[in-house]
Design a protein around this motif. Structure first.
Motif, mmCIF file in Angstrom:
data_model
loop_
_atom_site.group_PDB
_atom_site.id
_atom_site.type_symbol
_atom_site.label_atom_id
_atom_site.label_comp_id
_atom_site.label_asym_id
_atom_site.label_seq_id
_atom_site.Cartn_x
_atom_site.Cartn_y
_atom_site.Cartn_z
ATOM 1 N N ALA A 121 4.930 -7.393 -9.911
ATOM 2 C CA ALA A 121 5.041 -8.370 -10.998
ATOM 3 C C ALA A 121 3.652 -8.919 -11.302
ATOM 4 N N VAL A 122 3.575 -9.703 -12.353
ATOM 5 C CA VAL A 122 2.379 -10.500 -12.605
ATOM 6 C C VAL A 122 2.601 -11.858 -11.944
ATOM 7 N N TYR A 123 1.651 -12.285 -11.142
ATOM 8 C CA TYR A 123 1.758 -13.536 -10.403
ATOM 9 C C TYR A 123 0.857 -14.584 -11.047
ATOM 10 N N TYR A 124 1.429 -15.774 -11.218
ATOM 11 C CA TYR A 124 0.727 -16.881 -11.859
ATOM 12 C C TYR A 124 0.645 -18.069 -10.910
ATOM 13 N N CYS A 125 -0.480 -18.766 -10.935
ATOM 14 C CA CYS A 125 -0.551 -20.046 -10.256
ATOM 15 C C CYS A 125 -0.475 -21.152 -11.306
ATOM 16 N N ALA A 126 -0.040 -22.320 -10.859
ATOM 17 C CA ALA A 126 0.155 -23.429 -11.779
ATOM 18 C C ALA A 126 -0.005 -24.749 -11.040
ATOM 19 N N ALA A 127 -0.326 -25.797 -11.787
ATOM 20 C CA ALA A 127 -0.525 -27.128 -11.218
ATOM 21 C C ALA A 127 0.443 -28.108 -11.856
ATOM 22 N N ALA A 128 0.928 -29.033 -11.031
ATOM 23 C CA ALA A 128 1.901 -30.021 -11.487
ATOM 24 C C ALA A 128 1.633 -31.357 -10.808
ATOM 25 N N PRO A 129 2.138 -32.448 -11.359
ATOM 26 C CA PRO A 129 1.959 -33.760 -10.730
ATOM 27 C C PRO A 129 2.653 -33.869 -9.370
ATOM 28 N N ALA A 130 3.739 -33.113 -9.195
ATOM 29 C CA ALA A 130 4.474 -33.146 -7.933
ATOM 30 C C ALA A 130 5.095 -31.771 -7.703
ATOM 31 N N MET A 131 5.465 -31.506 -6.459
ATOM 32 C CA MET A 131 6.102 -30.222 -6.131
ATOM 33 C C MET A 131 7.349 -30.030 -6.969
ATOM 34 N N ALA A 132 7.510 -28.811 -7.461
ATOM 35 C CA ALA A 132 8.675 -28.502 -8.278
ATOM 36 C C ALA A 132 8.927 -27.005 -8.255
ATOM 37 N N THR A 133 10.170 -26.640 -8.513
ATOM 38 C CA THR A 133 10.520 -25.225 -8.607
ATOM 39 C C THR A 133 10.681 -24.775 -10.055
ATOM 40 N N SER A 134 10.769 -25.713 -10.972
ATOM 41 C CA SER A 134 10.937 -25.384 -12.386
ATOM 42 C C SER A 134 9.592 -25.239 -13.069
ATOM 43 N N LYS A 135 9.428 -24.156 -13.799
ATOM 44 C CA LYS A 135 8.150 -23.934 -14.492
ATOM 45 C C LYS A 135 7.898 -25.007 -15.543
ATOM 46 N N ALA A 136 8.935 -25.676 -16.012
ATOM 47 C CA ALA A 136 8.758 -26.726 -17.010
ATOM 48 C C ALA A 136 7.998 -27.924 -16.456
ATOM 49 N N GLU A 137 7.965 -28.067 -15.134
ATOM 50 C CA GLU A 137 7.277 -29.200 -14.508
ATOM 51 C C GLU A 137 5.779 -28.975 -14.351
ATOM 52 N N TYR A 138 5.326 -27.778 -14.622
ATOM 53 C CA TYR A 138 3.920 -27.436 -14.409
ATOM 54 C C TYR A 138 3.138 -27.551 -15.714
ATOM 55 N N ASP A 139 2.016 -28.262 -15.641
ATOM 56 C CA ASP A 139 1.228 -28.558 -16.832
ATOM 57 C C ASP A 139 0.129 -27.538 -17.103
ATOM 58 N N TYR A 140 -0.374 -26.944 -16.047
ATOM 59 C CA TYR A 140 -1.526 -26.047 -16.174
ATOM 60 C C TYR A 140 -1.198 -24.716 -15.510
#
Length: 121
Positions: free
Chosen positions: A91-110
């Motif tokens: 697969a293509v793997y992405y990293c992301a940053a969020a204000p708090a731990m989350a499993t939903s991609k909608a919670e990640y801002d960057y």
């Protein structure tokens, strides 16, 4: 926060890869980090997350102890160590940053740009 993912490549089944996510910006150390993956034509799915301090972490059920997420705040970098890789991990793997731990991609801002992981059988 700007994120740059790297470390993907071609590996045989049973092999290992370590993905890195280098971050710029002062907010990295206050951000939770997550890894996601995306198969062709599918939604991006959660793989693992880590809090800003490095503990706790949380993995998707399919990881089954094969992957480990970590971070080094002194280096502004997060990692995903992947062992016992399987062809279905391709697969293509992405990293992301969020204000708090989350499993939903909608919670990640960057988001990073993604790195391709291919596991051959």
């Amino acid at each position: 926060v700007q994120l740059q993912a790297s470390g993907g490549g071609l590996v045989q089944a049973g092999g290992s890869l370590r993905l890195s996510c280098a971050a710029s910006g002062r907010t990295f150390r206050r951000s939770a980090m997550g890894w996601f993956r995306q198969f062709p034509g599918k939604e991006r799915e959660f793989v693992a997350a880590i809090s800003w301090s490095g503990y706790p972490t949380y993995n998707a059920s399919f990881v089954k102890g094969r992957f480990t997420i970590s971070r080094d705040n002194a280096k502004n970098t997060a990692y995903l160590q992947m062992n016992s890789l399987r062809p279905e991990d391709t697969a293509v793997y992405y990293c992301a940053a969020a204000p708090a731990m989350a499993t939903s991609k909608a919670e990640y801002d960057y988001w990073g740009q993604g790195t391709q992981v291919t596991v051959s059988s």
